[in-house]
Design an enzyme around this catalytic site. Structure first.
Site, PDB file in Angstrom:
ATOM      1  N   GLY A 185       0.840  -1.197   0.000  1.00 33.68           N
ATOM      2  CA  GLY A 185       0.000   0.000   0.000  1.00 33.68           C
ATOM      3  C   GLY A 185       0.870   1.240   0.000  1.00 33.68           C
TER       4      GLY A 185
ATOM      5  N   HIS B 291      -3.721   1.028   8.081  1.00 35.47           N
ATOM      6  CA  HIS B 291      -2.399   1.659   8.049  1.00 35.47           C
ATOM      7  C   HIS B 291      -2.410   2.868   7.112  1.00 35.47           C
ATOM      8  CE1 HIS B 291       2.179   1.365   7.999  1.00 35.47           C
ATOM      9  NE2 HIS B 291       1.934   2.158   6.961  1.00 35.47           N
TER      10      HIS B 291
HETATM   11 NI    NI Z   1       3.060   3.445   5.729  1.00 31.65          NI
END
Ligand code: NI
Length: 169
Positions: free
Chosen positions: A43, A132
């Protein structure tokens, strides 16, 4: 694109909502897919490439068979359930990994690149990455979510990263 590192104040800003029509989002997400792949991330949030806008990319091919890199725009967590502990790292905080406790299941609303709206319950690795990355959109880093003792042990490494980053500020 260069990934900015710990110590860069952009990582601490709250990202602005995205207008899918007007913000050059298509080109930005394409570039971010490439950067995420090159740097081996699952990500990557826009603030990590110095774009303080509320979206991130996630490589769904690492989560589901047949998944593709996907842009998640204006995400909001609306409910959470359970708890799990998973070791996390971050492309903006190289060479540091720590266990982080987060909800196991989340309900999240967001838009895709075409402006379609989603309202989904997700869990496992996908929910972990979403949380996150959504933290990044709020100026929060995973090291904010570990115990004070553990964080104290990381101070020297973090200071080093911030010193290196200061040449870019
Ligand atoms: Ni990060």
């Amino acid at each position: 694109m260069r990934i900015i590192k710990y110590g860069n104040p952009i990582l601490r800003m709250k990202a602005k909502p995205v207008d899918i029509q007007s913000d050059g989002i298509h080109s930005l997400t394409e570039q971010m897919f490439v950067t995420m792949r090159e740097d081996g991330g699952i990500g990557l949030a826009a603030p990590q490439v110095a774009v303080s806008q509320s979206f991130f990319v996630i490589d769904m091919s690492l989560i589901n068979d047949g998944g593709e890199p996907t842009a998640i725009i204006n995400p909001q967590i609306v409910d959470t359930k359970g708890e799990s502990t998973v070791e996390e790292g971050c492309l903006s905080i190289p060479d540091i990994r720590e266990d982080v406790i987060r909800p196991e299941t989340i309900r999240v609303r967001y838009q895709d690149i075409n402006g379609n709206n989603y309202d989904r319950e997700i869990d496992g690795l996908e929910a972990r990455v979403f949380q996150h990355e959504i933290d990044h959109l709020n100026g929060v880093l995973f090291i904010d979510r570990i115990g004070p003792m553990k964080r104290k042990l990381l101070q020297k490494k973090l200071k080093q990263i911030a010193e290196e980053e200061s040449q870019y500020l």
